[in-house]
Design an enzyme around this catalytic site. Structure first.
Site, mmCIF file in Angstrom:
data_model
loop_
_atom_site.group_PDB
_atom_site.id
_atom_site.type_symbol
_atom_site.label_atom_id
_atom_site.label_comp_id
_atom_site.label_asym_id
_atom_site.label_seq_id
_atom_site.Cartn_x
_atom_site.Cartn_y
_atom_site.Cartn_z
ATOM 1 N N LYS A 155 61.911 -44.115 42.353
ATOM 2 C CA LYS A 155 62.115 -44.994 41.192
ATOM 3 C C LYS A 155 63.352 -45.865 41.399
ATOM 4 O O LYS A 155 64.254 -45.475 42.136
ATOM 5 C CB LYS A 155 62.342 -44.137 39.935
ATOM 6 C CG LYS A 155 61.103 -43.451 39.396
ATOM 7 C CD LYS A 155 61.414 -42.716 38.105
ATOM 8 C CE LYS A 155 60.178 -42.026 37.566
ATOM 9 N NZ LYS A 155 59.126 -42.945 37.122
ATOM 10 N N ARG A 162 50.429 -35.789 36.611
ATOM 11 C CA ARG A 162 49.004 -35.467 36.631
ATOM 12 C C ARG A 162 48.685 -34.458 37.739
ATOM 13 O O ARG A 162 47.719 -33.688 37.617
ATOM 14 C CB ARG A 162 48.182 -36.759 36.772
ATOM 15 C CG ARG A 162 48.485 -37.552 38.001
ATOM 16 C CD ARG A 162 48.043 -38.998 37.907
ATOM 17 N NE ARG A 162 48.901 -39.798 37.022
ATOM 18 C CZ ARG A 162 48.700 -41.076 36.748
ATOM 19 N NH1 ARG A 162 47.668 -41.722 37.273
ATOM 20 N NH2 ARG A 162 49.522 -41.717 35.959
HETATM 21 N N1 BES Z 1 57.660 -39.574 34.251
HETATM 22 C C1 BES Z 1 57.020 -40.792 34.542
HETATM 23 C C2 BES Z 1 56.570 -41.536 33.284
HETATM 24 C C3 BES Z 1 57.679 -42.097 32.429
HETATM 25 C C4 BES Z 1 58.119 -43.382 32.632
HETATM 26 C C5 BES Z 1 58.208 -41.362 31.395
HETATM 27 C C6 BES Z 1 59.105 -43.898 31.816
HETATM 28 C C7 BES Z 1 59.187 -41.875 30.589
HETATM 29 C C8 BES Z 1 59.639 -43.148 30.784
HETATM 30 C C9 BES Z 1 55.775 -40.545 35.401
HETATM 31 O O1 BES Z 1 55.841 -39.491 36.272
HETATM 32 C C10 BES Z 1 55.607 -41.785 36.235
HETATM 33 O O2 BES Z 1 56.476 -42.078 36.982
HETATM 34 N N2 BES Z 1 54.483 -42.464 36.039
HETATM 35 C C11 BES Z 1 54.225 -43.660 36.736
HETATM 36 C C12 BES Z 1 52.748 -43.715 37.038
HETATM 37 C C13 BES Z 1 52.356 -44.792 37.970
HETATM 38 C C14 BES Z 1 52.935 -44.545 39.343
HETATM 39 C C15 BES Z 1 50.851 -44.841 38.017
HETATM 40 C C16 BES Z 1 54.637 -44.834 35.850
HETATM 41 O O3 BES Z 1 54.513 -44.740 34.626
HETATM 42 O O4 BES Z 1 55.127 -45.814 36.395
HETATM 43 ZN ZN ZN Z 2 56.795 -39.962 38.116
#
Ligand code: BES
Ligand code: ZN
Ligand code: ZN
Length: 484
Positions: free
Chosen positions: A262, A336
């Protein structure tokens, strides 16, 4: 904080609060002290207050009037907000005692009114102070008396206390950062809860998970020095005549994204990626304390998601519990993956319904902002129940479709399924349809709580930080199911 019911006329010498709709008259006993109160001074709009000292004319030190707004615009949650306003007023003048006259409200029973006052008071009194070395900075309100003429409100206080304290329990655990709240630490805390509430507990470590073939969860954990845990709590385990329900929570104690790293801005907020697991843990606490006549199995999928030389890589294929193969195209779509193994494991127990709770997608925050969680369900009745419980608890859930076309988007070229669609479209829905592949035939719902698990601005009954959103919704839903 202790909330209880007292008879009208009771006084502890603290603050006396009234919650008033625009249509309500200011009570005569107040006007006797204050004289005329003009609309300019107090128009009874939502959140508006009027406060005065009683100058010895009453046994209470101060009076607080809080507006609930027009009757036609009234929502039950305004009661929690007014209670929060009253508690904050007491804090601001360092008064430990608050009495609230039970208001008569449209379409809310006295019992529910007392419950919502209790919730608002206990939630607004809470602030995470565990990591501050100077404790005296925070003043707590100690007693809240709800002044009610008869017994009809009594049970509401008991339920409201259990719900709000369970939610504060979740908030506190969620606020701890990743160096202090590791998967092993969460497992220890679950053990304490199990001991206190006579729940049965199973903790699977890496070795046990490997043996069971939980390779999706292990794949996420492989980049971390901290070992993962799968915690299973069971309430009323041996009372086989009671209906069984399952709750599953995403417990990523830190989500760096893994190799699909990230950006660094706001990455610290990913300590809250364990919110789902802590919400189901708090719900287990509430259900046990309320002694609901159901059986409950609660599973917490706990791991960090970190990059390292041992981390899983984009393109890897893992075999989940139950045998389905997953192509991991993005290591940041890890929630997931850990839920895939855990849902499949809980589904084997054949619960009447399974609900999972997860900070699954950033896309849900784009769609709904911070005012509702996403609801996804394969079952109309379960979806309707959660919508209803969400309205009552004001932890609102908004339903999304899961049409088969979305399922098509998750087909992998080389495995059974891939963990992202690759298009960037309908991100929350594709996350949900991925999960659906792992629940077999069970009635199932998924709550995407990313966005509502955390509050960044001031709110009438929450301090900034973790909100524990979902604990009251799930418990209210289970209360309803226990009465069927
Ligand atoms: N934990 C994150 C989702 C999230 C994002 C929670 C912002 C709270 C605030 C999750 O694991 C994630 O990173 N999801 C990705 C999915 C994508 C790669 C399909 C996302 O939301 O960008
Ligand atoms: Zn994630
Ligand atoms: Zn995550």
């Amino acid at each position: 904080m202790k909330v209880k019911i007292e008879k009208p006329g009771y006084s502890d010498g603290g603050v006396l609060a009234y919650f008033l709709l625009k249509e309500d008259k200011i009570p005569a006993e107040i006007l006797k002290i204050t004289g005329k109160i003009t609309d300019g001074e107090f128009d009874r709009k939502l959140g508006k207050t009027y406060t005065t000292a009683t100058l010895g004319k009453m046994k209470f030190r101060r009076i607080l009037l809080t507006g609930l707004g027009d009757k036609k615009d009234f929502e039950p949650d305004f009661v929690r907000r007014a209670a929060g306003t009253a508690v904050r007023h007491c804090k601001s003048i360092k008064c430990p005692d608050l009495s609230v006259v039970l208001p008569k409200l449209p379409e809310v029973s006295p019992k529910s009114t007392a419950q919502f006052i209790t919730e608002g008071a206990i939630l607004s009194n809470y602030k995470f102070m565990e990591l501050k070395t100077k404790k005296e900075e925070h003043f707590d309100v100690k007693n809240v008396n709800i002044l009610a003429p008869d017994k009809s409100a009594d049970g509401g206080v008991a339920i409201g206390t259990v719900l709000a304290e369970a939610q504060n329990y979740t908030r506190e655990l969620d606020e701890y950062p990743a160096n202090l709240m590791t998967p092993r630490k969460v497992a220890d805390i679950a053990k304490q809860l199990a001991r206190k509430n006579k729940l049965s507990l199973t903790v699977l470590d890496e070795k046990a998970m490997r043996k069971k073939g939980m390779n999706a969860l292990l794949g996420v954990a492989s980049g971390s020095e901290e070992p993962p845990r799968l915690v299973i709590l069971e309430y009323n385990k041996n009372r086989k005549n009671l209906p069984l329900y399952g709750l599953v929570g995403k417990g990523i104690t830190f989500d760096s994204g893994g190799i699909s790293l990230k950006p660094s801005k706001d990455m610290h907020e990913m300590k809250y990626d364990k919110s789902g697991a802590l919400v189901v843990l708090g719900t287990a606490k509430a259900v046990a304390e309320l002694k609901l006549p159901i059986r409950l199995i609660v599973a917490l999928a706990l791991t960090e998601n970190m990059p390292s030389g041992k981390a899983q890589k984009p393109g890897d294929v893992v075999k989940a519990y139950g045998g389905k193969t997953i192509e991991v195209l993005n290591t940041d779509a890890e929630g997931r993956l850990v839920l895939a193994d855990t849902l499949a494991y809980v589904a084997e127990r054949n619960p009447k319904a399974i609900i999972d709770v997860a900070t699954l997608t950033g896309a849900i925050v784009v769609a709904l902002g911070r005012h509702a969680m996403g609801l996804f369900s394969s079952d109309e009745k379960l979806a309707a129940l959660l919508e209803e419980a969400g309205k009552r608890s004001h932890e609102r859930a908004w339903r999304f479709p899961m049409w088969k076309e979305y399922g098509e988007m998750m087909k992998s070229d080389i495995a059974d399924i891939k963990n992202i669609s690759g298009t960037g479209e309908a991100g929350s829905i594709t996350g949900a349809v991925f999960l659906k592949e792992f629940i077999g035939g069970a009635a199932w719902a998924h709550l995407d709580i990313a966005g509502v698990d955390l509050i960044k601005n001031s709110h009438p009954y929450f301090e900034k930080g973790a909100t524990g959103t979902g604990v009251r919704l799930l418990t209210e839903a289970l209360i309803y199911l226990s009465k069927k």
